[in-house]
Design an enzyme around this catalytic site. Structure first.
Site: not given
Ligand code: ITT
Length: 190
Positions: A176, A7-8, A12, A151, A68, A10
């Site tokens: 999730h 991932t890119n 996450k 969010d 994803d 941050a």
């Protein structure tokens, strides 16, 4: 255990390392020399998670996982879904995406939605997938400054606050991604 998280994003990276806990060292794409954007050309969340994980595995040969995530709004037939990042514009413009979502739902009574995360794990060359879902509703205005993306508009069922009004720990416990990562941990421990 060292594992690459493809991932890119941050936010996450922070969320997932908090859920994974100490036994795991998350390695970033930059740390393995992948600086280009990984193509996300799949038609589904499953396909994209898989594409990202395979991309990293083919280039590094290291154990890795990719996620994803999509927001699926019932009244919009599951949109923005796999297009969640680029709903309003080509980039990851969270504010524009939220404005578009509010416009699309103006006057719409059914505000049911869910976040769905699919994680593809490649461990020892073998690929496995898990998913996590949280059901909720789309608010009529943005609230809160925590988190990212949609969010400020997403109120999980059983709560009266948006994800953006929750601490990271509170969100992770029911989100999730938190649920998908909990499934991922089970796979890694097997
Ligand atoms: P990577 O592909 O680099 O991991 P991304 O930001 O593109 O990062 P996704 O494709 O998984 O992430 O997510 C698509 C969009 O869905 C993302 O840009 C956000 O707008 C939204 N999204 C994902 N997870 C979310 C969350 O936990 N809360 C709110 N919005 C989220």
């Amino acid at each position: 255990m060292k594992i690459v998280f493809a991932t890119n994003n941050a936010h996450k990276l922070k969320e997932v390392s908090a859920v994974l806990g100490e036994g795991y060292e998350l390695v970033t794409l930059r740390e393995v020399g992948i600086t280009e954007d990984i193509p996300e050309t799949g038609a589904t969340l499953d396909e994209n998670a898989s594409l990202k994980a395979r991309y990293v595995y083919e280039r590094t040969g290291l154990d890795c996982f990719a996620d994803d995530t999509g927001l699926e709004v019932e009244a919009l037939g599951g949109a923005p879904g796999v297009h969640s990042a680029r709903y309003a514009t080509d980039g990851h413009d969270f504010a524009a995406n939220n404005r578009k979502l509010l416009n699309e739902l103006e006057g719409v009574e059914n505000r049911a939605a869910r976040f769905r995360t699919v994680i593809a794990l490649i461990e020892g060359g073998k690929e496995l997938r898990v998913e996590g879902i949280v059901e909720g509703t789309i608010a009529t205005a943005e609230s809160g400054a925590e988190g990212f993306g949609y969010d400020p508009l997403f109120i999980p069922n059983g709560y009266e606050r948006t994800f953006a009004e929750m601490s990271a720990d509170e969100k992770n416990a029911i989100s999730h991604r938190g649920r998908a990562v909990a499934e991922l941990v089970k796979l890694l421990k097997e």
